[in-house]
Design a protein around this motif. Structure first.
Motif, PDB file in Angstrom:
ATOM      1  N   LEU A  68       0.429   3.639 -22.000  1.00  0.00           N
ATOM      2  CA  LEU A  68      -0.310   2.742 -21.109  1.00  0.00           C
ATOM      3  C   LEU A  68       0.032   3.009 -19.644  1.00  0.00           C
ATOM      4  O   LEU A  68      -0.852   3.002 -18.780  1.00  0.00           O
ATOM      5  N   ARG A  69       1.302   3.254 -19.362  1.00  0.00           N
ATOM      6  CA  ARG A  69       1.703   3.537 -17.982  1.00  0.00           C
ATOM      7  C   ARG A  69       1.068   4.833 -17.479  1.00  0.00           C
ATOM      8  O   ARG A  69       0.556   4.898 -16.364  1.00  0.00           O
ATOM      9  N   ARG A  70       1.133   5.891 -18.315  1.00  0.00           N
ATOM     10  CA  ARG A  70       0.541   7.166 -17.908  1.00  0.00           C
ATOM     11  C   ARG A  70      -0.966   7.041 -17.672  1.00  0.00           C
ATOM     12  O   ARG A  70      -1.523   7.662 -16.771  1.00  0.00           O
ATOM     13  N   LYS A  71      -1.614   6.232 -18.501  1.00  0.00           N
ATOM     14  CA  LYS A  71      -3.063   6.052 -18.403  1.00  0.00           C
ATOM     15  C   LYS A  71      -3.463   5.417 -17.077  1.00  0.00           C
ATOM     16  O   LYS A  71      -4.533   5.713 -16.536  1.00  0.00           O
ATOM     17  N   HIS A  72      -2.605   4.567 -16.538  1.00  0.00           N
ATOM     18  CA  HIS A  72      -2.974   3.783 -15.351  1.00  0.00           C
ATOM     19  C   HIS A  72      -2.181   4.139 -14.094  1.00  0.00           C
ATOM     20  O   HIS A  72      -2.485   3.601 -13.026  1.00  0.00           O
ATOM     21  N   GLU A  73      -1.179   5.016 -14.190  1.00  0.00           N
ATOM     22  CA  GLU A  73      -0.303   5.228 -13.047  1.00  0.00           C
ATOM     23  C   GLU A  73      -1.024   5.831 -11.844  1.00  0.00           C
ATOM     24  O   GLU A  73      -0.610   5.612 -10.699  1.00  0.00           O
ATOM     25  N   ALA A  74      -2.119   6.574 -12.075  1.00  0.00           N
ATOM     26  CA  ALA A  74      -2.864   7.159 -10.956  1.00  0.00           C
ATOM     27  C   ALA A  74      -3.508   6.067 -10.096  1.00  0.00           C
ATOM     28  O   ALA A  74      -3.738   6.271  -8.897  1.00  0.00           O
ATOM     29  N   GLN A  75      -3.813   4.902 -10.701  1.00  0.00           N
ATOM     30  CA  GLN A  75      -4.423   3.798  -9.948  1.00  0.00           C
ATOM     31  C   GLN A  75      -3.373   2.888  -9.307  1.00  0.00           C
ATOM     32  O   GLN A  75      -3.721   2.021  -8.512  1.00  0.00           O
ATOM     33  N   ALA A  76      -2.121   3.077  -9.693  1.00  0.00           N
ATOM     34  CA  ALA A  76      -1.069   2.164  -9.243  1.00  0.00           C
ATOM     35  C   ALA A  76      -0.495   2.596  -7.901  1.00  0.00           C
ATOM     36  O   ALA A  76      -0.417   3.779  -7.593  1.00  0.00           O
ATOM     37  N   ALA A  77      -0.086   1.608  -7.108  1.00  0.00           N
ATOM     38  CA  ALA A  77       0.518   1.888  -5.803  1.00  0.00           C
ATOM     39  C   ALA A  77       2.024   2.017  -5.882  1.00  0.00           C
ATOM     40  O   ALA A  77       2.668   2.363  -4.904  1.00  0.00           O
ATOM     41  N   GLY A  78       2.597   1.759  -7.042  1.00  0.00           N
ATOM     42  CA  GLY A  78       4.052   1.827  -7.189  1.00  0.00           C
ATOM     43  C   GLY A  78       4.441   1.698  -8.646  1.00  0.00           C
ATOM     44  O   GLY A  78       3.653   1.969  -9.554  1.00  0.00           O
ATOM     45  N   LEU A  79       5.667   1.240  -8.867  1.00  0.00           N
ATOM     46  CA  LEU A  79       6.211   1.110 -10.213  1.00  0.00           C
ATOM     47  C   LEU A  79       5.439   0.087 -11.035  1.00  0.00           C
ATOM     48  O   LEU A  79       5.051  -0.968 -10.532  1.00  0.00           O
ATOM     49  N   GLU A 137       2.844  -5.126 -11.569  1.00  0.00           N
ATOM     50  CA  GLU A 137       3.299  -4.638 -10.260  1.00  0.00           C
ATOM     51  C   GLU A 137       4.625  -5.263  -9.836  1.00  0.00           C
ATOM     52  O   GLU A 137       4.897  -6.420 -10.145  1.00  0.00           O
ATOM     53  N   HIS A 138       5.396  -4.478  -9.102  1.00  0.00           N
ATOM     54  CA  HIS A 138       6.625  -5.001  -8.492  1.00  0.00           C
ATOM     55  C   HIS A 138       6.369  -5.407  -7.051  1.00  0.00           C
ATOM     56  O   HIS A 138       7.015  -6.330  -6.537  1.00  0.00           O
ATOM     57  N   TYR A 139       5.468  -4.724  -6.393  1.00  0.00           N
ATOM     58  CA  TYR A 139       4.964  -5.115  -5.078  1.00  0.00           C
ATOM     59  C   TYR A 139       3.478  -4.810  -5.059  1.00  0.00           C
ATOM     60  O   TYR A 139       3.034  -3.813  -5.644  1.00  0.00           O
ATOM     61  N   THR A 140       2.716  -5.653  -4.424  1.00  0.00           N
ATOM     62  CA  THR A 140       1.281  -5.421  -4.320  1.00  0.00           C
ATOM     63  C   THR A 140       0.735  -6.084  -3.070  1.00  0.00           C
ATOM     64  O   THR A 140       1.234  -7.130  -2.644  1.00  0.00           O
ATOM     65  N   GLU A 141      -0.288  -5.473  -2.489  1.00  0.00           N
ATOM     66  CA  GLU A 141      -1.008  -6.096  -1.387  1.00  0.00           C
ATOM     67  C   GLU A 141      -2.295  -6.740  -1.888  1.00  0.00           C
ATOM     68  O   GLU A 141      -3.080  -7.267  -1.102  1.00  0.00           O
ATOM     69  N   GLY A 142      -2.528  -6.670  -3.200  1.00  0.00           N
ATOM     70  CA  GLY A 142      -3.664  -7.350  -3.806  1.00  0.00           C
ATOM     71  C   GLY A 142      -3.375  -8.830  -3.994  1.00  0.00           C
ATOM     72  O   GLY A 142      -2.294  -9.325  -3.673  1.00  0.00           O
ATOM     73  N   HIS A 143      -4.364  -9.554  -4.558  1.00  0.00           N
ATOM     74  CA  HIS A 143      -4.227 -11.014  -4.675  1.00  0.00           C
ATOM     75  C   HIS A 143      -4.465 -11.515  -6.095  1.00  0.00           C
ATOM     76  O   HIS A 143      -4.630 -12.718  -6.297  1.00  0.00           O
ATOM     77  N   LEU A 307      13.768  -0.915  10.595  1.00  0.00           N
ATOM     78  CA  LEU A 307      13.280  -1.355   9.277  1.00  0.00           C
ATOM     79  C   LEU A 307      11.751  -1.495   9.363  1.00  0.00           C
ATOM     80  O   LEU A 307      11.236  -2.606   9.543  1.00  0.00           O
ATOM     81  N   PRO A 308      11.019  -0.389   9.229  1.00  0.00           N
ATOM     82  CA  PRO A 308       9.565  -0.431   9.451  1.00  0.00           C
ATOM     83  C   PRO A 308       8.744  -0.775   8.210  1.00  0.00           C
ATOM     84  O   PRO A 308       7.582  -0.379   8.096  1.00  0.00           O
ATOM     85  N   SER A 309       9.300  -1.517   7.265  1.00  0.00           N
ATOM     86  CA  SER A 309       8.653  -1.773   5.978  1.00  0.00           C
ATOM     87  C   SER A 309       7.298  -2.468   6.119  1.00  0.00           C
ATOM     88  O   SER A 309       7.101  -3.329   6.987  1.00  0.00           O
ATOM     89  N   ARG A 310       6.377  -2.122   5.202  1.00  0.00           N
ATOM     90  CA  ARG A 310       5.120  -2.859   5.056  1.00  0.00           C
ATOM     91  C   ARG A 310       5.334  -4.126   4.236  1.00  0.00           C
ATOM     92  O   ARG A 310       4.743  -5.172   4.516  1.00  0.00           O
ATOM     93  N   GLN A 311       6.151  -4.021   3.209  1.00  0.00           N
ATOM     94  CA  GLN A 311       6.516  -5.164   2.366  1.00  0.00           C
ATOM     95  C   GLN A 311       7.987  -5.040   2.029  1.00  0.00           C
ATOM     96  O   GLN A 311       8.453  -3.956   1.696  1.00  0.00           O
ATOM     97  N   ASP A 312       8.711  -6.148   2.105  1.00  0.00           N
ATOM     98  CA  ASP A 312      10.116  -6.126   1.718  1.00  0.00           C
ATOM     99  C   ASP A 312      10.587  -7.562   1.537  1.00  0.00           C
ATOM    100  O   ASP A 312      10.064  -8.483   2.173  1.00  0.00           O
ATOM    101  N   ASN A 313      11.583  -7.722   0.690  1.00  0.00           N
ATOM    102  CA  ASN A 313      12.124  -9.038   0.386  1.00  0.00           C
ATOM    103  C   ASN A 313      13.238  -9.354   1.383  1.00  0.00           C
ATOM    104  O   ASN A 313      12.980  -9.871   2.465  1.00  0.00           O
TER     105      ASN A 313
END
Length: 412
Positions: A68-79, A137-143, A307-313
């Motif tokens: 499942l991961r291999r099938k979708h990893e191309a669409q994923a932005a991260g882990l 997702e572990h991080y996402t800019e989606g909603h 620390l130029p992060s786009r997303q970070d905790n």
């Protein structure tokens, strides 16, 4: 108080594991009966290795999850994490005497979604990313995590997110107490479709401020072979250009702008991907560093930490820099406003304006240069004071201990 058992995939590898280990040590230093259960990592007091079960069923589950991961990893932005593989850890923990379980990063097939939901002990979950209330997702800019992935279309990564999200909703019937290290992540949990009604508390990550303390700039630069009189911008390249969330491209652009007025700046880069750092200044490569003393001396070389992060905790590198008396420049996103609550600890630019980030770096450098004759600059002292007041072991341990006591009494 009951024993506290921290459940983390690793005791030492990755930012979440380091934060979990530091909390464990902070609690032990405050006489709290704290243990860690991990799949691997560096040994230490109270740290136990759990051997995940090896059965034909688990092998089949892991292969299907990989498919499942291999099938979708191309669409994923991260882990991506599906948490569909049973490890046996849930049954192992439920068989132990009553304790408070503090979950941390439990992916990489360390605990499945049903196992998490089936825990019988009081549970605190320290979130180190967005995965607990998202799908895969572990991080996402989606909603999608805010509305339950209602717009998911068959065959897409969003459909997989919906599937995993529904699995969480199915098995996580009893709300856990959520701890977010930053106000941003707490707000995300409260806005999520899955956890909006779960109790949530903000407690920052801990750091040993006695170990992570300011060092002599002159001594540190002599040790690393850096000139004493140049301006140095520090950067931790964990993930480097391979992780767009870390914003390395913005740093490249900001330093190119900075070069127009400060042509003699040096860049000091450390981390696993430091050798891939392509910056418009001479770069000093410190490489991958694990020893706190080596890292402390590396921070001491910098006038400002970027620390130029786009997303970070609440990134460990930011907490470490502050504790070592180094101001930070970054964007006003995620947990960075917690790290830099005022202009004395650093500067924050509007997301994602590289020119404004360059101005923030320039402003900190200007201050540091003006006070270079002091053992620690006013901004450095303010950064250090903020770290001691907010992140020191006793400060964070006290907040967690009070929370453990509260939930252990609420769940007999």
């Amino acid at each position: 108080m009951l024993k506290v058992n921290h459940i983390s995939f690793s005791s030492s590898e990755g930012g979440a594991a380091i934060a979990a280990r530091r909390l464990h040590l902070a609690l032990r230093a405050s006489d709290v009966n704290s243990a860690m259960t991990v799949a691997g990592g560096q040994p230490g007091p109270g740290i136990q290795i759990f051997e995940r079960r090896r059965t034909p069923c688990r092998i089949v589950e892991r292969e299907y999850a990989r498919h499942l991961r291999r099938k979708h990893e191309a669409q994923a932005a991260g882990l991506l994490s599906l948490a569909m593989v049973q490890s046996g850890l849930g049954r192992h923990l439920n068989g132990q005497s009553r304790q408070v379980l503090n979950l941390h990063w439990v992916n990489s097939d360390f605990m499945s979604i049903p196992e998490i939901g089936g825990l019988s002990h009081p549970v605190v979950w320290t979130m180190h990313d967005m995965w607990p209330f998202c799908g895969t997702e572990h991080y996402t800019e989606g909603h999608g995590w805010q509305d339950g992935y209602q717009a998911a279309k068959p065959g897409t990564i969003e459909a997989l997110n919906l599937r995993v999200w529904k699995n969480k909703r199915k098995f996580w019937k009893r709300p856990f107490h959520i701890v977010a290290p930053s106000r941003w992540l707490a707000d995300c949990a409260r806005e999520s479709a899955l956890m909006r009604n779960w109790p949530t508390t903000v407690i920052p990550n801990a750091i040993d401020t006695e170990t992570w303390r300011p060092a002599s700039r002159a001594e540190a630069r002599a040790r690393l072979g850096l000139p004493a009189d140049v301006e140095v911008v520090g950067f931790g390249a964990m993930g480097g250009g391979d992780d767009p969330r870390k914003g390395f491209g913005y740093l490249q652009e900001a330093l190119s702008i900075l070069r127009e007025t400060r042509p003699d700046v040096r860049a000091l880069v450390f981390g696993a991907d430091a050798h891939d750092a392509d910056l418009p200044f001479p770069v000093h490569i410190a490489g991958k560093l694990a020893d706190p003393e080596d890292l402390r001396m590396t921070y001491a070389c910098a006038d400002v930490f970027a620390l130029p992060s786009r997303q970070d905790n609440l990134p460990n590198t930011g907490v470490e820099a502050l504790s070592c008396g180094i101001p930070i420049a970054g964007f006003q996103i995620g947990g960075l406003p917690d790290l830099i609550p005022n202009s004395q600890c650093g500067r924050l630019a509007k997301p994602f304006n590289a020119r404004e980030l360059a101005q923030c770096i320039d402003a900190v450098l200007e201050h540091q240069i003006a006070h270079r004759d002091q053992s620690i600059t006013p901004m450095g002292a303010a950064a250090r004071e903020h770290a001691v007041r907010s992140y020191a072991f006793p400060v964070v341990a006290r907040q967690y201990a009070a929370l453990y006591e509260k939930i252990s009494q609420a769940q007999p």
